[in-house]
Design a protein around this motif. Structure first.
Motif, PDB file in Angstrom:
ATOM      1  N   THR A 263      -1.194   8.740  -2.019  1.00 32.36           N
ATOM      2  CA  THR A 263      -0.760  10.110  -2.566  1.00 32.36           C
ATOM      3  C   THR A 263      -0.310   9.850  -4.051  1.00 32.36           C
ATOM      4  OG1 THR A 263       1.710  10.140  -2.029  1.00 32.36           O
ATOM      5  CG2 THR A 263      -0.105  11.010  -0.453  1.00 32.36           C
ATOM      6  N   GLU A 264      -0.196  10.857  -4.826  1.00 33.36           N
ATOM      7  CA  GLU A 264       0.313  10.809  -6.257  1.00 33.36           C
ATOM      8  C   GLU A 264       1.505  10.117  -6.120  1.00 33.36           C
ATOM      9  OE1 GLU A 264       0.345  13.771 -10.155  1.00 33.36           O
ATOM     10  OE2 GLU A 264      -0.168  14.483  -8.298  1.00 33.36           O
ATOM     11  N   GLN A 265       2.521  10.664  -5.321  1.00 28.27           N
ATOM     12  CA  GLN A 265       4.036  10.634  -5.831  1.00 28.27           C
ATOM     13  C   GLN A 265       4.482   9.039  -5.157  1.00 28.27           C
ATOM     14  OE1 GLN A 265       5.205  12.576  -7.610  1.00 28.27           O
ATOM     15  NE2 GLN A 265       7.498  12.255  -7.656  1.00 28.27           N
ATOM     16  N   ARG A 266       4.134   8.691  -4.085  1.00 26.25           N
ATOM     17  CA  ARG A 266       4.601   7.428  -3.374  1.00 26.25           C
ATOM     18  C   ARG A 266       4.735   6.272  -3.953  1.00 26.25           C
ATOM     19  NH1 ARG A 266       3.233   8.877   2.932  1.00 26.25           N
ATOM     20  NH2 ARG A 266       4.721  10.577   3.241  1.00 26.25           N
ATOM     21  N   PRO A 267       3.578   5.857  -4.792  1.00 27.51           N
ATOM     22  CA  PRO A 267       3.624   4.624  -5.677  1.00 27.51           C
ATOM     23  C   PRO A 267       4.624   4.616  -6.573  1.00 27.51           C
ATOM     24  CG  PRO A 267       1.487   5.263  -4.955  1.00 27.51           C
ATOM     25  CD  PRO A 267       2.476   6.533  -4.761  1.00 27.51           C
ATOM     26  N   THR A 268       4.924   5.423  -7.184  1.00 23.58           N
ATOM     27  CA  THR A 268       5.855   5.619  -8.267  1.00 23.58           C
ATOM     28  C   THR A 268       7.249   5.584  -7.615  1.00 23.58           C
ATOM     29  OG1 THR A 268       4.584   7.013  -9.990  1.00 23.58           O
ATOM     30  CG2 THR A 268       6.913   7.113 -10.229  1.00 23.58           C
ATOM     31  N   VAL A 269       7.609   6.395  -6.344  1.00 27.04           N
ATOM     32  CA  VAL A 269       9.072   6.138  -5.818  1.00 27.04           C
ATOM     33  C   VAL A 269       9.220   4.803  -5.163  1.00 27.04           C
ATOM     34  CG1 VAL A 269      10.127   7.123  -4.068  1.00 27.04           C
ATOM     35  CG2 VAL A 269       8.760   8.526  -5.101  1.00 27.04           C
ATOM     36  N   LEU A 270       8.090   4.311  -4.818  1.00 24.50           N
ATOM     37  CA  LEU A 270       8.328   2.791  -4.330  1.00 24.50           C
ATOM     38  C   LEU A 270       8.529   1.909  -5.607  1.00 24.50           C
ATOM     39  CD1 LEU A 270       8.370   0.829  -1.988  1.00 24.50           C
ATOM     40  CD2 LEU A 270       5.862   0.862  -2.031  1.00 24.50           C
ATOM     41  N   GLY A 271       7.725   2.182  -6.396  1.00 23.56           N
ATOM     42  CA  GLY A 271       8.172   1.227  -7.773  1.00 23.56           C
ATOM     43  C   GLY A 271       9.463   1.446  -8.155  1.00 23.56           C
ATOM     44  N   LEU A 272      10.121   2.479  -8.370  1.00 20.13           N
ATOM     45  CA  LEU A 272      11.360   2.821  -8.659  1.00 20.13           C
ATOM     46  C   LEU A 272      12.537   2.367  -8.050  1.00 20.13           C
ATOM     47  CD1 LEU A 272      11.056   6.381  -9.967  1.00 20.13           C
ATOM     48  CD2 LEU A 272      11.311   4.703 -11.619  1.00 20.13           C
TER      49      LEU A 272
ATOM     50  N   ALA B 260      -0.647  -0.112  -4.641  1.00 20.94           N
ATOM     51  CA  ALA B 260      -1.818   0.437  -4.701  1.00 20.94           C
ATOM     52  C   ALA B 260      -2.131   1.031  -3.393  1.00 20.94           C
ATOM     53  CB  ALA B 260      -2.801  -0.730  -5.116  1.00 20.94           C
ATOM     54  N   GLY B 261      -3.373   1.671  -3.454  1.00 18.80           N
ATOM     55  CA  GLY B 261      -3.935   2.500  -2.351  1.00 18.80           C
ATOM     56  C   GLY B 261      -4.739   1.618  -1.514  1.00 18.80           C
ATOM     57  N   GLN B 262      -5.195   2.146  -0.159  1.00 17.09           N
ATOM     58  CA  GLN B 262      -5.810   1.604   0.731  1.00 17.09           C
ATOM     59  C   GLN B 262      -7.114   1.082   0.504  1.00 17.09           C
ATOM     60  OE1 GLN B 262      -5.601   3.724   4.448  1.00 17.09           O
ATOM     61  NE2 GLN B 262      -3.592   4.399   4.410  1.00 17.09           N
ATOM     62  N   ALA B 263      -8.077   1.836  -0.339  1.00 21.95           N
ATOM     63  CA  ALA B 263      -9.217   1.534  -0.424  1.00 21.95           C
ATOM     64  C   ALA B 263      -9.267   0.193  -1.384  1.00 21.95           C
ATOM     65  CB  ALA B 263      -9.880   2.723  -1.303  1.00 21.95           C
ATOM     66  N   ALA B 264      -8.277  -0.047  -2.429  1.00 17.05           N
ATOM     67  CA  ALA B 264      -8.215  -1.211  -3.113  1.00 17.05           C
ATOM     68  C   ALA B 264      -7.849  -2.491  -2.464  1.00 17.05           C
ATOM     69  CB  ALA B 264      -7.298  -0.892  -4.545  1.00 17.05           C
TER      70      ALA B 264
ATOM     71  N   VAL C 165       2.415  -0.270 -10.805  1.00 17.77           N
ATOM     72  CA  VAL C 165       2.388   0.662 -10.001  1.00 17.77           C
ATOM     73  C   VAL C 165       0.923   1.256 -10.146  1.00 17.77           C
ATOM     74  CG1 VAL C 165       2.956   3.166  -9.541  1.00 17.77           C
ATOM     75  CG2 VAL C 165       4.658   1.254 -10.011  1.00 17.77           C
ATOM     76  N   SER C 166       0.106   1.504  -8.982  1.00 19.40           N
ATOM     77  CA  SER C 166      -1.338   2.041  -9.066  1.00 19.40           C
ATOM     78  C   SER C 166      -2.300   1.707 -10.152  1.00 19.40           C
ATOM     79  CB  SER C 166      -0.891   3.771  -9.286  1.00 19.40           C
ATOM     80  OG  SER C 166      -0.338   4.171  -8.263  1.00 19.40           O
ATOM     81  N   PRO C 167      -2.508   0.320 -10.227  1.00 11.43           N
ATOM     82  CA  PRO C 167      -3.395   0.109 -11.134  1.00 11.43           C
ATOM     83  C   PRO C 167      -4.914   0.650 -10.700  1.00 11.43           C
ATOM     84  CG  PRO C 167      -3.044  -1.948  -9.705  1.00 11.43           C
ATOM     85  CD  PRO C 167      -1.949  -0.800  -9.480  1.00 11.43           C
ATOM     86  N   ASP C 168      -5.070   0.618  -9.168  1.00 10.81           N
ATOM     87  CA  ASP C 168      -6.351   1.015  -8.948  1.00 10.81           C
ATOM     88  C   ASP C 168      -6.711   2.616  -9.478  1.00 10.81           C
ATOM     89  OD1 ASP C 168      -4.153   1.812  -7.534  1.00 10.81           O
ATOM     90  OD2 ASP C 168      -5.380   2.372  -5.645  1.00 10.81           O
ATOM     91  N   ARG C 169      -5.899   3.235 -10.056  1.00 14.80           N
ATOM     92  CA  ARG C 169      -6.144   4.734 -10.510  1.00 14.80           C
ATOM     93  C   ARG C 169      -7.136   4.678 -11.949  1.00 14.80           C
ATOM     94  NH1 ARG C 169      -1.110   3.884 -12.885  1.00 14.80           N
ATOM     95  NH2 ARG C 169      -0.825   4.830 -14.833  1.00 14.80           N
ATOM     96  N   HIS C 170      -7.078   3.533 -12.386  1.00 12.85           N
ATOM     97  CA  HIS C 170      -7.697   3.330 -13.471  1.00 12.85           C
ATOM     98  C   HIS C 170      -9.223   2.880 -13.426  1.00 12.85           C
ATOM     99  CE1 HIS C 170      -4.156   3.733 -15.915  1.00 12.85           C
ATOM    100  NE2 HIS C 170      -3.689   2.636 -15.217  1.00 12.85           N
ATOM    101  N   GLY C 171      -9.523   2.744 -12.065  1.00 12.08           N
ATOM    102  CA  GLY C 171     -10.964   2.467 -11.643  1.00 12.08           C
ATOM    103  C   GLY C 171     -11.173   1.010 -11.910  1.00 12.08           C
ATOM    104  N   GLY C 172     -12.529   0.518 -12.051  1.00 12.94           N
ATOM    105  CA  GLY C 172     -12.948  -0.844 -11.990  1.00 12.94           C
ATOM    106  C   GLY C 172     -12.593  -1.642 -10.856  1.00 12.94           C
TER     107      GLY C 172
ATOM    108  N   MET D 139       0.689  -1.264  -0.073  1.00 11.64           N
ATOM    109  CA  MET D 139      -0.136  -0.053  -0.038  1.00 11.64           C
ATOM    110  C   MET D 139       0.953   1.214   0.055  1.00 11.64           C
ATOM    111  SD  MET D 139      -3.378  -0.429   2.470  1.00 11.64           S
ATOM    112  CE  MET D 139      -2.567  -1.075   3.890  1.00 11.64           C
ATOM    113  N   ALA D 140       0.386   2.126  -0.858  1.00 10.50           N
ATOM    114  CA  ALA D 140       1.093   3.555  -0.824  1.00 10.50           C
ATOM    115  C   ALA D 140       0.071   4.535  -1.446  1.00 10.50           C
ATOM    116  CB  ALA D 140       2.263   3.422  -2.017  1.00 10.50           C
TER     117      ALA D 140
END
Length: 224
Positions: free
Chosen positions: A36-45, A185-189, A155-162, A33-34
């Motif tokens: 905010t907009e930036q943290r998932p990408t930073v963690l992925g990198l 991904a985020g906490q909700a997903a 990284v952040s597949p949840d941002r696309h919905g579904g 889980m990560a």
């Protein structure tokens, strides 16, 4: 393949990524889980060997091998870093990814690849308009073609919905093929997935970030 991140952080006082510990390995899908907009990408990198943490360690099979990790991993759909341009049609994205995989990448080869995966009807669709499950299927399948790739960092597949359970099933499918799969991904997903049968236990990440970490400009030579 075993990748271990221990207390990795990025930015002053860890504002871009607070101290984070996680492990992912071949044959298993791991959810982190990560927010905010930036943290998932930073963690992925960091988790794919493309960014050096300011503190902590990243080990590959028990050794510090950042170059080896970068070579053996694919960073998939990271916002502003490795995500496909939204206005490029699917056939164009497929052709580009086939090129990264060392395959024939002309338009005919791209259409044949889409035919083989039952996705030819999407060939002229702008990539931003592709349904989440099809989008992620395309990107994961193409990343898996790259020579030497053993780890997939999505990284952040949840941002696309579904439904988050759809992309989690995809992650488990690729883990079943032997890949080390890390999904950020985020906490909700993560909550939706955790309530499903045979769900993973997501790693907890720290709260909101309000600053942009340096060094996150899109560079195709380092992000793929």
């Amino acid at each position: 393949m075993l990748i271990q991140l221990t207390d990795v952080s990025k930015g002053r006082r860890g504002i871009a990524l607070p101290a984070t510990t996680l492990t992912y390995r071949s044959g298993r899908a791991t959810l982190a889980m990560a927010e905010t907009e930036q943290r998932p990408t930073v963690l992925g990198l960091i988790a794919s060997g493309r960014m050096k943490p300011d503190s902590g360690s990243v080990l590959v099979d028990g050794a510090r091998r950042s170059r080896d990790l970068r070579r053996r991993s694919a960073l998939i759909d990271a916002p502003d870093v490795s995500e496909p341009a939204p206005n490029i049609i699917v056939a164009g994205v497929v052709g580009e990814e086939l090129m990264f995989a060392g395959r024939l990448s002309d338009p005919l080869s791209a259409r044949r690849w889409l035919d083989d995966h039952g996705l030819r009807h999407l060939s002229r669709t702008p990539f931003a308009d592709v349904a989440p499950r099809d989008r992620l299927r395309i990107l994961l399948e193409l990343a898996a073609l790259r020579p030497g790739v053993e780890a997939l960092v999505l990284v952040s597949p949840d941002r696309h919905g579904g439904d988050p359970r759809d992309w989690w099933l995809l992650a488990e499918e690729f883990a079943g093929r032997g890949f080390a799969v890390l999904v950020i991904a985020g906490q909700a997903a993560a909550r939706v997935i955790s309530e499903s049968p045979s769900s993973p236990r997501p790693r907890r990440r720290a709260p909101r970030v309000r600053a942009v970490s340096p060094g996150l400009r899109r560079r195709k030579d380092v992000t793929r």
